[in-house]
Scaffold this motif. Structure first.
Motif, PDB file in Angstrom:
ATOM      1  N   ARG A  55       0.838  -1.204   0.000  1.00  0.00           N
ATOM      2  CA  ARG A  55       0.000   0.000   0.000  1.00  0.00           C
ATOM      3  C   ARG A  55       0.876   1.259   0.000  1.00  0.00           C
ATOM      4  O   ARG A  55       0.576   2.238  -0.672  1.00  0.00           O
ATOM      5  CB  ARG A  55      -0.930  -0.011   1.222  1.00  0.00           C
ATOM      6  CG  ARG A  55      -2.091  -0.990   1.043  1.00  0.00           C
ATOM      7  CD  ARG A  55      -2.986  -0.976   2.260  1.00  0.00           C
ATOM      8  NE  ARG A  55      -2.557  -1.912   3.279  1.00  0.00           N
ATOM      9  CZ  ARG A  55      -2.920  -1.854   4.565  1.00  0.00           C
ATOM     10  NH1 ARG A  55      -3.691  -0.878   4.992  1.00  0.00           N
ATOM     11  NH2 ARG A  55      -2.499  -2.764   5.425  1.00  0.00           N
ATOM     12  N   SER A  56       2.003   1.182   0.721  1.00  0.00           N
ATOM     13  CA  SER A  56       2.916   2.341   0.769  1.00  0.00           C
ATOM     14  C   SER A  56       3.585   2.542  -0.591  1.00  0.00           C
ATOM     15  O   SER A  56       3.737   3.676  -1.061  1.00  0.00           O
ATOM     16  CB  SER A  56       3.973   2.134   1.854  1.00  0.00           C
ATOM     17  OG  SER A  56       3.346   1.907   3.101  1.00  0.00           O
TER      18      SER A  56
ATOM     19  N   CYS B 286       2.441   1.728  -3.512  1.00  0.00           N
ATOM     20  CA  CYS B 286       1.469   2.242  -4.491  1.00  0.00           C
ATOM     21  C   CYS B 286       1.303   3.750  -4.308  1.00  0.00           C
ATOM     22  O   CYS B 286       1.212   4.503  -5.281  1.00  0.00           O
ATOM     23  CB  CYS B 286       0.127   1.507  -4.360  1.00  0.00           C
ATOM     24  SG  CYS B 286       0.241  -0.183  -4.982  1.00  0.00           S
ATOM     25  N   TYR B 287       1.299   4.189  -3.048  1.00  0.00           N
ATOM     26  CA  TYR B 287       1.214   5.629  -2.781  1.00  0.00           C
ATOM     27  C   TYR B 287       2.451   6.348  -3.324  1.00  0.00           C
ATOM     28  O   TYR B 287       2.349   7.392  -3.979  1.00  0.00           O
ATOM     29  CB  TYR B 287       1.063   5.860  -1.273  1.00  0.00           C
ATOM     30  CG  TYR B 287       0.881   7.322  -0.921  1.00  0.00           C
ATOM     31  CD1 TYR B 287      -0.394   7.880  -0.836  1.00  0.00           C
ATOM     32  CD2 TYR B 287       1.986   8.148  -0.722  1.00  0.00           C
ATOM     33  CE1 TYR B 287      -0.565   9.229  -0.539  1.00  0.00           C
ATOM     34  CE2 TYR B 287       1.825   9.496  -0.434  1.00  0.00           C
ATOM     35  CZ  TYR B 287       0.547  10.030  -0.341  1.00  0.00           C
ATOM     36  OH  TYR B 287       0.389  11.371  -0.058  1.00  0.00           O
TER      37      TYR B 287
ATOM     38  N   GLU C 123       2.425   6.601  -7.108  1.00  0.00           N
ATOM     39  CA  GLU C 123       1.496   7.593  -7.630  1.00  0.00           C
ATOM     40  C   GLU C 123       1.924   9.020  -7.263  1.00  0.00           C
ATOM     41  O   GLU C 123       1.974   9.904  -8.124  1.00  0.00           O
ATOM     42  CB  GLU C 123       0.104   7.298  -7.052  1.00  0.00           C
ATOM     43  CG  GLU C 123      -1.014   7.944  -7.810  1.00  0.00           C
ATOM     44  CD  GLU C 123      -2.384   7.471  -7.331  1.00  0.00           C
ATOM     45  OE1 GLU C 123      -2.478   6.389  -6.718  1.00  0.00           O
ATOM     46  OE2 GLU C 123      -3.349   8.214  -7.570  1.00  0.00           O
ATOM     47  N   HIS C 124       2.245   9.236  -5.990  1.00  0.00           N
ATOM     48  CA  HIS C 124       2.430  10.613  -5.496  1.00  0.00           C
ATOM     49  C   HIS C 124       3.883  11.101  -5.524  1.00  0.00           C
ATOM     50  O   HIS C 124       4.108  12.298  -5.508  1.00  0.00           O
ATOM     51  CB  HIS C 124       1.841  10.742  -4.095  1.00  0.00           C
ATOM     52  CG  HIS C 124       0.372  10.463  -4.059  1.00  0.00           C
ATOM     53  ND1 HIS C 124      -0.571  11.422  -4.371  1.00  0.00           N
ATOM     54  CD2 HIS C 124      -0.310   9.331  -3.799  1.00  0.00           C
ATOM     55  CE1 HIS C 124      -1.775  10.889  -4.289  1.00  0.00           C
ATOM     56  NE2 HIS C 124      -1.656   9.617  -3.940  1.00  0.00           N
TER      57      HIS C 124
END
Ligand code: PLP
Ligand code: COI
Length: 341
Positions: free
Chosen positions: A250-251, A253-254, A257-258
């Motif tokens: 999850r980290s 993927c963040y 993206e960011h």
């Protein structure tokens, strides 16, 4: 503070006893305050719920020494929440989430001499766990529980560090539909032992588990989620109700993206799609991101264009950014880094 006398650079992923652990007992419907102890032994009745019916769950997170010399943990609040979810699914009383984070802080601080130095490549692995501790003989939840946290300094999970590994498609299933694959229950790992021993005997580093119902979709490995990179640079991660929701995944993927401006897709991944991906990696606390070079499928091989020599370029960028955040070289998103000392 003086560090322990350990050859940090050459640590594998093993258990080294550190001086302190945290213990809290649940009795008469309530958790006690908890305490640090030097006693690493657990004494329980022969009929304890954990011994008879595997009523136990656990977590895994790490403490790091940053570039600036601080000791920090990475998103312990998410481990607290996942352990809460695991406990409820196993009919165990959840350990309060704020107390979980506080206990992690206490145990890491007490074992500060065992948090590997910055740049050593090692980290302090933190293992919270809980189990049914009083006697049950009919199949039912225990009445008493113990929550504990120990720590152990570790190096890379896979031998060879960040060299690409070869994995196989398992003939065994890891998690049933509507079962316990999405929580961190000890039983998920007990039933994977035969599969991993078999894979190791055959020369593979890990298993790829497929969805048990149709065996057409990618789930995860025994201890990490998958992450794929498409040829046009999109990050793809498999979605399923029986996959453990990895905090690392999850980290990442963040971050993709960011921080890196990449496209991210969290969706079902068909096994038949694998041949079209450019890169593949395993992500988790222990694995960090371990590149996969090749997947063996019953006599056929899926070889990723990133090859067997080094990490593919996109996974390398994700790896550098995530570890940069964890080690204090790159600014972290709000709330990701818990400074302990
Ligand atoms: N999947 C499984 C089965 C695991 O045991 C782990 C390890 O915790 C992970 C995935 C990765 O999860 P996380 O990134 O939260 O460590
Ligand atoms: C972790 O990554 O923390 C895990 O629990 C995985 C385990 C296989 C060591």
């Amino acid at each position: 503070m003086e560090k322990a006398n350990i050859d940090w650079e050459n640590l594998g992923f093993g258990y080294i006893k550190t001086p302190y652990r945290f213990v809290s007992d649940y009795k008469n419907g309530a958790w006690d305050e908890g305490r640090l102890t030097e006693d690493d032994k657990v004494v329980i009745t022969e009929c304890a719920g954990v011994l008879q019916y595997a009523q136990t769950c656990f977590e895994g997170l790490k403490a790091y020494t940053t570039l600036h010399g601080d000791i920090v943990c990475f998103r312990p609040d998410l481990n607290a929440r996942r352990m809460h979810d695991s406990a409820l699914r196993l009919e165990m009383p959840a350990f309060p989430q704020d107390k979980f984070v506080d206990a992690v802080r206490q145990v890491v601080k007490a074992n500060a001499a065992y948090v590997p130095p910055y740049g050593s490549g090692a980290t302090l692995y933190i293992r919270p766990y809980m189990f049914g501790s009083d006697a049950v003989i009919g199949v039912k939840p225990a009445n008493e529980y113990q929550f504990r946290i120990f720590t152990t300094p570790v190096g890379p999970y896979f031998k060879g560090g960040v060299k690409p590994i070869v994995i196989k498609v398992s003939d065994f299933d890891r998690a049933a539909p509507h079962g316990t694959g999405h929580i961190k229950a000890g039983l998920n790992y007990a039933m994977s032992l035969h599969a991993i021993v078999t894979a190791h005997q055959e020369g593979f580093a890990e298993n790829m588990y497929l969805d048990p119902a149709t065996r057409s979709k990618v789930e995860e490995t025994g201890g990490a989620n998958f992450l794929f990179i498409t040829k046009d640079g999109t990050v793809v991660t498999p979605k399923s109700d029986s996959i453990l929701p990895s905090i690392t995944r999850r980290s990442l993927c963040y971050v993709a993206e960011h921080y890196l401006g990449m496209k991210v897709e969290h969706r079902e991944v068909l096994f038949s799609e694998l041949k079209d991906f450019a890169e593949c990696g395993l992500c988790g606390t222990a694995a960090v991101i371990s590149p996969v070079g090749k997947i063996y499928d019953h006599g056929k091989e899926i070889c990723f264009p990133s090859g067997m020599e080094k990490m593919g370029p996109v996974i390398q960028k994700l790896y550098d950014t995530l570890t940069g955040i964890q080690m204090g070289r790159i600014e972290a998103p709000e709330g990701w880094i818990e400074v302990i000392a």
